[in-house]
Design a protein around this motif. Structure first.
Motif, mmCIF file in Angstrom:
data_model
loop_
_atom_site.group_PDB
_atom_site.id
_atom_site.type_symbol
_atom_site.label_atom_id
_atom_site.label_comp_id
_atom_site.label_asym_id
_atom_site.label_seq_id
_atom_site.Cartn_x
_atom_site.Cartn_y
_atom_site.Cartn_z
ATOM 1 N N HIS A 232 -0.975 -0.224 -3.943
ATOM 2 C CA HIS A 232 -2.365 0.166 -4.065
ATOM 3 C C HIS A 232 -2.655 1.332 -3.111
ATOM 4 N N TYR A 233 -3.614 2.135 -3.468
ATOM 5 C CA TYR A 233 -4.016 3.250 -2.616
ATOM 6 C C TYR A 233 -5.363 2.950 -1.985
ATOM 7 N N ARG A 234 -5.445 3.030 -0.650
ATOM 8 C CA ARG A 234 -6.697 2.830 0.080
ATOM 9 C C ARG A 234 -6.957 3.976 1.048
ATOM 10 N N LEU B 149 0.804 -1.217 0.000
ATOM 11 C CA LEU B 149 0.000 0.000 0.000
ATOM 12 C C LEU B 149 0.837 1.266 0.000
ATOM 13 N N THR B 150 0.325 2.295 -0.680
ATOM 14 C CA THR B 150 0.867 3.640 -0.617
ATOM 15 C C THR B 150 -0.225 4.545 -0.058
ATOM 16 N N GLY C 112 0.498 -2.646 -7.930
ATOM 17 C CA GLY C 112 0.956 -2.222 -6.613
ATOM 18 C C GLY C 112 2.109 -1.250 -6.717
ATOM 19 N N ALA D 282 0.073 5.070 -6.754
ATOM 20 C CA ALA D 282 -0.519 3.746 -6.954
ATOM 21 C C ALA D 282 -0.335 3.294 -8.394
ATOM 22 N N ARG D 283 -0.153 1.985 -8.558
ATOM 23 C CA ARG D 283 -0.016 1.369 -9.879
ATOM 24 C C ARG D 283 -0.896 0.122 -9.908
ATOM 25 N N PRO E 262 -2.451 8.684 -3.811
ATOM 26 C CA PRO E 262 -3.109 8.102 -4.994
ATOM 27 C C PRO E 262 -2.258 8.152 -6.253
#
Length: 171
Positions: A165-167, A152-153, A163, A159-160, A156
Motif C-alpha cells: 500500500h502507498y501512504r 507499504l511502498t 499490497g 501500490a497494488r 504510488p
C-alpha cells in the motif's frame, strides 16, 4: 498505538497492536545500514508512545538512539549463506528475548528475517519498502508481503490492491 509521523493528530497506522505486557506496545525496529537506517530514523516519531528496541548492522548507529535498547546483527544477503544463517540465529535470540508486540523493518535481509521470526512469536509485522526501489519492489519487500500485517511502498505506482500500500514517502 503507532502513529503516522506525517499525519496531523493521532492517526494510527491501521494496526491493532495488543498491549498484553503493559501500557506501551513493545516495538522491534530492524534495518540494514545506510538508507534503510536513515528511513527508520525518519519514522521514529511514530514510536513515541512505544517501548522501542532497535536492531541494525552498524555499531556507530547506537549514538542516534541513546535512550533505547540497541542490538547489533551481522549484515547478510542472498550471496552470503553463512551470514544469513548467523543473522537468523542472532535475530531468533533477539526476538525470543524481547518478545515484541510489533516488528517493523525498512529492509533489507535482517528486516526480512526479523519479520518472519516475529510472526512465529505472534508479533504484528510492518514492512516499509525502501524509497530507493523506485521501479520495482526490493527483493526482500517482494517476498515479505504475505507475511506482513502492514506492507507499504513509498511509490504510488508500485501500490497494488492487496499490497503493498502507498501512504506517502519518508524522505
Amino acid at each position: 498505538m503507532l502513529r503516522d509521523p506525517k499525519a496531523h493528530g493521532n492517526r494510527s497506522l491501521d494496526l491493532d497492536v495488543p498491549q498484553s505486557r503493559g501500557a506501551r506496545p513493545k516495538v522491534l525496529a530492524v534495518s540494514s545500514g545506510g538508507g534503510h537506517w536513515v528511513q527508520m530514523m525518519r519514522i521514529k516519531p511514530a514510536f513515541e508512545n512505544c517501548d522501542v528496541t532497535f536492531v541494525t548492522v552498524h555499531e556507530s548507529y547506537r549514538e542516534q538512539v541513546p535512550d533505547r535498547k540497541f542490538y547489533l546483527v551481522n549484515d547478510a544477503n542472498r550471496w552470503t549463506k553463512f551470514g544469513l544463517l548467523k543473522a537468523v540465529c542472532r535475530l531468533s535470540w533477539i526476538v525470543w528475548h524481547e518478545r515484541p508486540d510489533v516488528v517493523i523493518s525498512t529492509g533489507a535481509a535482517p528486516g526480512y528475517l526479523a519479520l518472519r521470526l516475529g510472526r512465529q512469536f505472534n508479533a504484528r509485522t510492518i514492512w516499509l519498502d525502501s524509497i530507493a526501489n523506485a521501479e520495482t519492489l526490493s527483493m526482500s519487500g517482494d517476498r515479505i508481503g504475505r507475511y506482513a500485517d502492514l506492507w507499504l511502498t513509498q511509490w504510488p505506482h508500485l501500490a497494488r490492491p492487496n499490497g503493498p500500500h502507498y501512504r506517502g514517502s519518508v524522505l
